[in-house]
Design a protein around this motif. Structure first.
Motif, PDB file in Angstrom:
ATOM      1  N   TRP A  34      47.932  63.487  40.371  1.00  0.00           N
ATOM      2  CA  TRP A  34      46.948  62.525  39.891  1.00  0.00           C
ATOM      3  C   TRP A  34      46.404  61.703  41.056  1.00  0.00           C
ATOM      4  N   LYS A  35      45.164  61.223  40.900  1.00  0.00           N
ATOM      5  CA  LYS A  35      44.510  60.413  41.926  1.00  0.00           C
ATOM      6  C   LYS A  35      44.166  59.025  41.373  1.00  0.00           C
ATOM      7  N   PHE A  36      44.030  58.054  42.278  1.00  0.00           N
ATOM      8  CA  PHE A  36      43.731  56.659  41.925  1.00  0.00           C
ATOM      9  C   PHE A  36      44.766  56.109  40.941  1.00  0.00           C
ATOM     10  N   VAL A  37      46.025  56.354  41.246  1.00  0.00           N
ATOM     11  CA  VAL A  37      47.112  55.886  40.387  1.00  0.00           C
ATOM     12  C   VAL A  37      48.179  55.167  41.233  1.00  0.00           C
ATOM     13  N   GLY A  38      47.738  54.257  42.100  1.00  0.00           N
ATOM     14  CA  GLY A  38      48.671  53.450  42.866  1.00  0.00           C
ATOM     15  C   GLY A  38      49.435  52.498  41.958  1.00  0.00           C
ATOM     16  N   PRO A  39      50.516  51.888  42.450  1.00  0.00           N
ATOM     17  CA  PRO A  39      51.355  51.015  41.623  1.00  0.00           C
ATOM     18  C   PRO A  39      50.606  49.847  40.985  1.00  0.00           C
ATOM     19  N   THR A  40      49.627  49.261  41.689  1.00  0.00           N
ATOM     20  CA  THR A  40      48.876  48.143  41.115  1.00  0.00           C
ATOM     21  C   THR A  40      47.996  48.608  39.964  1.00  0.00           C
ATOM     22  N   THR A  41      47.305  49.725  40.162  1.00  0.00           N
ATOM     23  CA  THR A  41      46.487  50.301  39.101  1.00  0.00           C
ATOM     24  C   THR A  41      47.334  50.663  37.892  1.00  0.00           C
ATOM     25  N   VAL A  42      48.479  51.272  38.152  1.00  0.00           N
ATOM     26  CA  VAL A  42      49.362  51.692  37.068  1.00  0.00           C
ATOM     27  C   VAL A  42      49.949  50.477  36.337  1.00  0.00           C
ATOM     28  N   TYR A  43      50.239  49.405  37.078  1.00  0.00           N
ATOM     29  CA  TYR A  43      50.796  48.234  36.412  1.00  0.00           C
ATOM     30  C   TYR A  43      49.767  47.595  35.474  1.00  0.00           C
TER      31      TYR A  43
END
Length: 203
Positions: A161-170
């Motif tokens: 998956w792309k654009f799924v860093g921890p901040t985005t996911v949180y």
């Protein structure tokens, strides 16, 4: 904590971020959606895509464009988006109603294919995402990531998956009810807690 709250024109206390003069949609989103548990795969996929588009922007910007995003991405029906090709990318790049960022558009299409793979692996997106459910943060803590979001981000990245860093996911977890981050004293905190208690996610 009091500094996380604001009293609205209706006299009710809410999370401070949702009270924006002239933009009642933000308050409505907070009261009716944010933090309530979600188990529909389409909505989960939509939200994760929109959080990716939000990167570097504000959620207010994305929320104002949400209906245009839904129209452009065929209501975020996963199987349909997975079939998008270059013509669809160009069509979306010409759509002034959405955020016209090639990398984010291509990532949403790419992630639709990954979502189909994840559904085949776990049975549903909900069954997978809800493995990372967390309790709300202590009242004196405000942060942009959590242990759960870091773990979920790693698992999604491992699956391509792309654009799924921890901040985005949180932010995704906060919105979809995997964590209750309504401020203590907010009208939404107890309501969300009740819904989370009743909610039985698929396993």
């Amino acid at each position: 904590m009091a500094e996380r709250l604001v009293q609205g024109a209706d006299g009710r206390w809410r999370c401070q971020w949702c009270e924006t003069p002239g933009f009642d949609t933000y308050r409505d989103y907070h009261d009716r959606e944010w933090g309530y548990p979600v188990h529909e795969d389409r909505r989960l996929f939509e939200k994760l895509c929109l959080e990716g588009f939000q990167s570097g922007l504000s959620w207010r910007t994305i929320l104002a464009k949400r209906e245009a995003f839904r129209k452009g991405f065929e209501n975020f029906e996963i199987a349909r988006v997975a079939k998008f090709g270059e013509a669809d990318v160009e069509r979306l790049l010409g759509d002034a109603g959405i955020v016209r960022h090639r990398g984010k558009i291509e990532a949403a299409i790419h992630n639709a294919a990954r979502a189909l793979e994840l559904q085949a692996e776990a049975g549903s997106l909900a069954a997978f995402f809800w493995r990372f459910e967390e309790p709300g943060l202590p009242p004196d803590q405000v942060r942009g990531t959590s242990e759960g979001s870091i773990r979920l981000s790693k698992e999604l990245k491992k699956r391509g998956w792309k654009f799924v860093g921890p901040t985005t996911v949180y932010a995704f977890m906060q919105a979809m009810g995997l964590v209750n981050d309504h401020a203590p004293g907010c009208i939404g905190r107890d309501a969300v807690a009740r819904e989370r208690k009743k909610f039985k996610p698929p396993r």
